[in-house]
Design a protein around this motif. Sequence first.
Motif, short mmCIF file in Angstrom:
data_model
loop_
_atom_site.label_atom_id
_atom_site.label_comp_id
_atom_site.label_asym_id
_atom_site.label_seq_id
_atom_site.Cartn_x
_atom_site.Cartn_y
_atom_site.Cartn_z
N ALA A 32 118.78 80.96 -1.13
CA ALA A 32 119.28 80.23 -0.16
C ALA A 32 119.88 81.01 0.67
CB ALA A 32 120.27 79.40 -0.62
N LEU A 33 120.86 82.04 0.47
CA LEU A 33 121.67 83.12 1.01
C LEU A 33 120.62 83.88 1.69
CD1 LEU A 33 124.44 83.72 -1.40
CD2 LEU A 33 124.75 82.47 0.88
N ASN A 34 119.63 84.35 0.94
CA ASN A 34 118.79 85.11 1.46
C ASN A 34 117.82 84.67 2.84
OD1 ASN A 34 119.27 87.66 0.36
ND2 ASN A 34 117.99 87.13 -1.18
N ALA A 35 117.82 83.16 2.57
CA ALA A 35 116.88 82.49 3.82
C ALA A 35 117.66 82.56 4.84
CB ALA A 35 116.53 81.20 3.05
N GLU A 36 119.04 82.40 4.66
CA GLU A 36 119.92 82.85 6.02
C GLU A 36 119.84 83.97 6.50
OE1 GLU A 36 123.40 80.56 4.80
OE2 GLU A 36 122.95 78.68 4.96
N HIS A 37 120.07 84.91 5.37
CA HIS A 37 119.85 86.26 6.10
C HIS A 37 118.68 86.49 6.72
CE1 HIS A 37 122.68 87.60 2.46
NE2 HIS A 37 123.32 87.44 3.41
N THR A 38 117.36 86.16 6.22
CA THR A 38 116.23 86.58 7.09
C THR A 38 116.18 85.90 8.35
OG1 THR A 38 115.19 86.66 4.86
CG2 THR A 38 113.72 86.05 6.73
N GLU A 39 116.75 84.56 8.65
CA GLU A 39 116.86 84.01 9.76
C GLU A 39 117.84 84.73 10.77
OE1 GLU A 39 115.85 81.08 12.83
OE2 GLU A 39 114.77 82.16 11.16
N LEU A 40 118.96 84.84 10.04
CA LEU A 40 119.86 85.84 10.96
C LEU A 40 119.15 87.16 11.78
CD1 LEU A 40 123.05 85.45 8.93
CD2 LEU A 40 122.85 84.70 11.26
N LEU A 41 118.53 87.69 10.83
CA LEU A 41 117.92 89.08 11.46
C LEU A 41 116.68 88.55 12.24
CD1 LEU A 41 117.94 92.11 11.32
CD2 LEU A 41 116.41 91.72 9.46
#
Length: 252
Positions: free
Chosen positions: A201-210
């Motif tokens: 879940a945290l990485n999904a947000e990291h991916t979208e942030l980038l």
Amino acid sequence: MAAEWRPVRQARTHELVLETIEEQVLAGQLKAGDRLPPERELAPALGVSRSALREALRVLETIGVLVAHSGRGADAGARIVRNPDDALGRLLRLHFGLGSYRLEDVLEARVVLERSSFEAAARQAASEDLDEAADLLVRLREPGIGPAEFNELDTAFHVAIARSSGNRLVSTLTAAVRESVRPLILRALEAAEDWPATAAALNAEHTELLRLVRAGEATAAADLAEHHIRGFHGTLVKDEPAERDGDADSER
């Protein structure tokens, strides 16, 4: 311009030595990369004992403006450096541990800093400036990554974005604030009921942030950064013991 040394008053000697060195830095007579004279020369030039000089140099090393190497050779002695990130993080972490700042205060500081850095990065960061964040994201997604490594890479990802914004002070402050709560965040990651799901879940947000930063969507990137921080860091605030606030207030 060569640094000019003169004797200092003997009261609170090491602090006076610190003031003298600070004056040389602010006057531009000492710059990053400059070496201080050897102790055997600098102590009598300042009119202080070598033990007082060493105490002052230890303070400067702790706050990240000096590095000292013992022994002989080209690297021996004390040299002025610029290394604020680790020093600020260490000091802020200690003050947080002592109750100088509430966890909620740290959360709000993170939100302000990271909204600014993600928005600025989206507006002006070149594609190659974001390569470090992209590489970190690849490592964050590796199967079997544990909470400790994830925590380190997560911090590095946010700092890399801040650095790409072009504002070095913001990136330094971002690193210091995130570092101050690193142990708490690690404990929360380790306590997650479903660690793989939490990491995903945290990485999904990291991916979208980038993606938003690369796309230049500044407002959306800032909004998601705030949501991302409040989502996990915010749970730590909710769990903060009530007596911590009372202890901090009693010291003020």
